[in-house]
Design a protein around this motif. Structure first.
Motif, short mmCIF file in Angstrom:
data_model
loop_
_atom_site.label_atom_id
_atom_site.label_comp_id
_atom_site.label_asym_id
_atom_site.label_seq_id
_atom_site.Cartn_x
_atom_site.Cartn_y
_atom_site.Cartn_z
N LEU A 88 61.43 64.28 36.92
CA LEU A 88 61.61 62.85 36.74
C LEU A 88 60.48 62.07 37.39
N GLU A 89 60.04 62.50 38.57
CA GLU A 89 58.94 61.79 39.23
C GLU A 89 57.65 61.92 38.41
N ARG A 90 57.39 63.10 37.86
CA ARG A 90 56.20 63.26 37.02
C ARG A 90 56.30 62.42 35.76
N ALA A 91 57.49 62.36 35.17
CA ALA A 91 57.68 61.52 33.99
C ALA A 91 57.48 60.05 34.33
N ARG A 92 58.00 59.64 35.49
CA ARG A 92 57.86 58.24 35.91
C ARG A 92 56.38 57.89 36.11
N GLN A 93 55.63 58.79 36.72
CA GLN A 93 54.20 58.55 36.91
C GLN A 93 53.48 58.44 35.57
N ALA A 94 53.84 59.31 34.63
CA ALA A 94 53.21 59.26 33.31
C ALA A 94 53.52 57.94 32.60
N LEU A 95 54.77 57.47 32.70
CA LEU A 95 55.14 56.20 32.09
C LEU A 95 54.36 55.05 32.70
N GLN A 96 54.16 55.08 34.01
CA GLN A 96 53.41 54.02 34.67
C GLN A 96 51.95 54.02 34.26
N ARG A 97 51.44 55.17 33.84
CA ARG A 97 50.05 55.25 33.36
C ARG A 97 49.94 54.88 31.89
N GLY A 98 51.08 54.54 31.26
CA GLY A 98 51.04 54.07 29.89
C GLY A 98 51.45 55.10 28.85
N ALA A 99 51.89 56.28 29.27
CA ALA A 99 52.31 57.30 28.31
C ALA A 99 53.57 56.87 27.59
N SER A 100 53.74 57.32 26.37
CA SER A 100 54.99 57.07 25.65
C SER A 100 56.11 57.88 26.28
N VAL A 101 57.35 57.53 25.96
CA VAL A 101 58.49 58.26 26.49
C VAL A 101 58.43 59.72 26.06
N THR A 102 58.04 59.95 24.80
CA THR A 102 57.95 61.32 24.29
C THR A 102 56.89 62.12 25.05
N ARG A 103 55.72 61.51 25.25
CA ARG A 103 54.64 62.21 25.95
C ARG A 103 55.00 62.45 27.41
N ALA A 104 55.66 61.48 28.05
CA ALA A 104 56.07 61.65 29.44
C ALA A 104 57.08 62.78 29.58
N ALA A 105 58.01 62.87 28.62
CA ALA A 105 59.00 63.95 28.65
C ALA A 105 58.32 65.31 28.52
N GLU A 106 57.37 65.41 27.61
CA GLU A 106 56.66 66.68 27.42
C GLU A 106 55.87 67.06 28.67
N ALA A 107 55.15 66.09 29.25
CA ALA A 107 54.30 66.38 30.40
C ALA A 107 55.12 66.82 31.60
N ALA A 108 56.35 66.32 31.71
CA ALA A 108 57.18 66.63 32.87
C ALA A 108 58.03 67.88 32.68
N GLY A 109 58.07 68.43 31.46
CA GLY A 109 58.84 69.65 31.24
C GLY A 109 60.21 69.44 30.64
N PHE A 110 60.52 68.21 30.17
CA PHE A 110 61.79 67.99 29.49
C PHE A 110 61.65 68.42 28.03
N SER A 111 62.71 68.97 27.49
CA SER A 111 62.63 69.50 26.13
C SER A 111 62.61 68.41 25.07
N SER A 112 63.07 67.20 25.43
CA SER A 112 63.12 66.12 24.44
C SER A 112 63.26 64.78 25.16
N ASP A 113 63.09 63.70 24.38
CA ASP A 113 63.34 62.36 24.92
C ASP A 113 64.78 62.24 25.42
N LEU A 114 65.70 62.82 24.67
CA LEU A 114 67.11 62.72 25.02
C LEU A 114 67.38 63.38 26.38
N GLN A 115 66.79 64.54 26.60
CA GLN A 115 66.99 65.21 27.89
C GLN A 115 66.42 64.37 29.03
N LEU A 116 65.27 63.74 28.81
CA LEU A 116 64.71 62.85 29.83
C LEU A 116 65.63 61.67 30.09
#
Length: 327
Positions: free
Chosen positions: A280-308
């Motif tokens: 979640l922290e990695r996803a939050r950092q990615a979102l703050q850098r402007g990543a989409s929700v889908t890209r943030a989920a992938e970068a952090a290791g979540f299997s999907s937007d829904l799981q994130l």
């Protein structure tokens, strides 16, 4: 023009004074570059004309503590060294009495143009002066229990960089005073000015009232067990990996059953909840850098937007999309 009146009693933390002051100075500089008027006037006052800071550097020519605030004023209280906090010296007691007698009526009056700002354990001084009744507030994590004792009617918020509640704004301290100043500059002068100040100060990230004081990357690590650190290091290095209890145990070089005991005893959290928090922290950092929700989920290791989104709801308020929009 807003007066930023920084109160400097003896043994004040120098960074609590200098950090916010520099942010307000740079905000004026940015406004003047845009051919606008300066917005903040810095003033430094104290119970004595000279105060030695926590690092031994003296600050001289402090103005006397005023009895009235003649124009809109942000009164800023800073932290002090720990021995002074527990047993206030004569000058600190005089400052508290001044707050009670002269500042409390002006700060709590209906439709007051003034604000109370506290950095670090400056919140404790405000509490001793009775300025935090029924207010949401925070302070440095080492002093949360003391704050609850001094201000039993206040709502003390844990693990937040800063809290803004009406005319009262409090921060967790040290560098968090800069975060609070940037937030107030953004409210008063606009996001572009605050962003320019943050860039000039080389602040890595403008934090918000929703951000935790303690990074999740450092949480659950107040222990000395090398095997558990090995597992946690592995997760932090590769949160996107397909972690299981068995693979974590392999990284720690222990059995799965033993790793469960280590997490329960030393980290106070289960292995897979720890993995989820780091992701979640990695996803939050990615979102703050402007990543989409889908890209943030992938970068952090979540299997999907829904799981994130589901994991986000278990630990945070709002949604990943709203967090991205806020930055």
């Amino acid at each position: 023009m807003i007066d930023v009146l920084i109160v400097v009693p003896p043994r004040s933390l120098l960074l609590d004074v200098a950090g916010p002051a520099e942010a307000f100075r740079l905000a004026n500089q940015q406004l003047e570059r845009q051919s606008g008027p300066a917005r903040f006037r810095l003033r430094f006052a104290g119970p004595l004309p000279e105060a030695t800071t926590s690092v031994g550097l003296p600050l001289a020519q402090l103005e006397p503590l005023p009895t009235t605030l003649k124009q809109p004023t942000w009164l800023l209280l800073v932290g002090q060294s720990s021995d002074t906090l527990r047993t206030p010296d004569a000058a600190s007691r005089a400052t508290i009495a001044w707050l009670q007698r002269h500042m409390r009526p002006q700060l709590t009056a209906p439709d007051t143009p003034h604000r109370l700002l506290t950095v670090c354990a400056g919140t404790l001084m405000a509490a001793r002066a009775g300025l935090l009744d029924r207010q949401r507030c925070t302070t440095h994590h080492d002093y949360l229990d003391m704050l609850r004792t001094l201000a039993p009617a206040a709502e003390v918020v844990e693990n937040r960089v800063f809290v803004v509640e009406g005319r009262v704004a409090s921060s967790a301290g040290v560098t968090a005073g800069i975060d609070l100043a940037l937030h107030l500059i953004a409210d008063e002068c606009g996001d572009p000015v605050a962003s320019a100040v943050a860039k000039t100060m080389v602040v890595y990230l403008r934090r918000t009232p929703q951000d935790p004081e303690l990074s999740p990357l450092l949480a659950h690590r107040h222990h000395l067990h090398p095997a558990l650190h090995r597992a946690q290091d592995a997760v932090c290095e590769r949160p996107e990996a397909e972690w299981t209890l068995e693979s974590l145990a392999d990284a720690a070089h222990v059995t799965s059953r033993h790793l469960l005991r280590l997490f329960a005893e030393h980290a106070m959290v289960s292995p897979m909840v720890y993995v989820e928090k780091i992701r979640l922290e990695r996803a939050r950092q990615a979102l703050q850098r402007g990543a989409s929700v889908t890209r943030a989920a992938e970068a952090a290791g979540f299997s999907s937007d829904l799981q994130l989104r589901r994991a986000w709801g278990r630990h945070f308020s709002g949604t990943p999309r709203s967090a991205r929009a806020s930055h």
